[in-house]
Design an enzyme around this catalytic site. Structure first.
Site, PDB file in Angstrom:
ATOM      1  N   SER A  64      37.250  41.295  40.198  1.00  0.00           N
ATOM      2  CA  SER A  64      37.396  40.565  41.462  1.00  0.00           C
ATOM      3  C   SER A  64      37.146  41.488  42.651  1.00  0.00           C
ATOM      4  O   SER A  64      36.073  42.065  42.778  1.00  0.00           O
ATOM      5  CB  SER A  64      38.780  39.907  41.525  1.00  0.00           C
ATOM      6  OG  SER A  64      38.880  39.061  42.648  1.00  0.00           O
ATOM      7  N   HIS A  99      38.387  32.560  42.117  1.00  0.00           N
ATOM      8  CA  HIS A  99      37.517  32.452  40.952  1.00  0.00           C
ATOM      9  C   HIS A  99      37.378  31.032  40.418  1.00  0.00           C
ATOM     10  O   HIS A  99      37.409  30.796  39.206  1.00  0.00           O
ATOM     11  CB  HIS A  99      37.966  33.437  39.866  1.00  0.00           C
ATOM     12  CG  HIS A  99      38.042  34.827  40.401  1.00  0.00           C
ATOM     13  ND1 HIS A  99      36.936  35.469  40.924  1.00  0.00           N
ATOM     14  CD2 HIS A  99      39.095  35.671  40.583  1.00  0.00           C
ATOM     15  CE1 HIS A  99      37.301  36.657  41.383  1.00  0.00           C
ATOM     16  NE2 HIS A  99      38.598  36.797  41.201  1.00  0.00           N
TER      17      HIS A  99
END
Length: 312
Positions: free
Chosen positions: A87, A196
């Site tokens: 991430s 996400h």
């Protein structure tokens, strides 16, 4: 062949005092100063409990800690052979690979955090589910997800460790169902936005526009994308991947498997924490995975030197 992999953690690994806990070394202080100039304020003000309530502060701190840790280890032992970040961790990985300057990364990460925070200021988040595989978690989500109960599979961290993202009540329902279906745990993580998944598509599009004025360079080492679970070499494609990764699933387990297949046998996790080290334990069980937060720099130096000697 024995190769060295640097990994960079994502949001949820932050802790109060994380920048102040970095080793008191010249290259670390220089990195903190460089980041402060780019941000227009002292980054050491961002790692208090109060400051870390902000997604912007968390992501900037993780960027700076990751770059500082990587620069320190690199100054002692040379550059790694490959990098991968989970991430927000993709940004310090890109800086370490020479794709982005730290100055540009600070601006982009601050923008990234602000976009995510503005899109979902409250009522959303993420939950880690342990003890169920991907298919079992997807069945749970199919029973919960709907227009008024959005919830998505966000991270595939390990064979039986998934992270889901969505609205608070949907997360609570999915977590309870997962426990009923045999999950060991279903715990909220310290991420107050639904990362996400498609809920952040608009924010990702905005960040893509912010990349238009940024200079991107070819990586000086192998850069592994945890969204694509593959090595990337084209700077423009890497930039597009970085901009969009907030809205794309994290395929961390596949990425670590790829690193192993490409020859990584020593994985060194940059600050802060050891989450990635624990997640990679099954893949690196015959090799070594350590974290800078838990291991002295000189011990990491010795491990890297030994790994390189074995490769000769």
């Amino acid at each position: 062949m024995t190769l060295i992999l640097f990994t960079f953690p994502g949001q949820g690994s932050q802790r109060a005092g994380m920048l102040h806990a970095l080793p008191d070394e010249t290259i670390v202080r220089q990195t903190l100063d460089e980041a402060s100039v780019a941000l227009g304020r002292n980054v050491l003000e961002l790692d208090t409990d109060a400051a870390l309530a902000s997604t912007v502060a968390v992501q900037v701190c993780l960027l700076v800690a990751g770059v500082a840790g990587a620069r320190l280890i690199e100054s002692m032992s040379g550059a790694p052979d490959m990098v991968a970040g989970l991430s927000i961790g993709a940004y310090p990985a890109a800086v370490t690979a020479g794709i982005l300057s730290l100055r540009d990364a600070v601006g982009l990460v601050a923008r990234r955090g602000a976009l995510m925070e503005q899109a979902f200021p409250h009522g959303y988040g993420m939950m880690a589910i342990s003890g169920l595989n991907q298919r079992a978690v997807e069945r749970v989500l199919a029973e919960v997800h709907g227009p008024d109960m959005p919830v998505y599979l966000a991270n595939l961290n390990a064979e039986q460790q998934m992270v889901i993202a969505g609205r608070d009540d949907a997360l609570a329902r999915a977590g309870a169902l997962a426990i009923e279906r045999g999950a060991r745990a279903a715990d909220r993580i310290r991420v107050p936005v639904p990362s996400h998944c498609e809920l952040l598509d608009d924010a990702a599009a905005d960040l893509t526009r912010a990349f238009e004025g940024v200079t991107l360079k070819h990586p000086r080492l192998t850069y592994l994308s945890s969204s694509m679970a593959r090595a990337m070499f084209d700077p423009d494609k890497i930039g597009a991947d970085l901009a969009a990764n907030m809205a794309h699933q994290v395929r961390w387990h596949e990425t670590m498997r790829l690193a192993w297949e490409r020859g990584a046998r020593l994985a060194v996790e940059m600050p802060t924490g050891n989450v990635l080290t624990r997640l990679s334990a099954d893949i690196f069980e015959d090799s070594v995975a350590v974290s800078v937060s838990d291991t002295r720099p000189d011990s990491i130096q010795a491990l890297i030197e030994r790994a390189r000697a074995m490769a000769e």
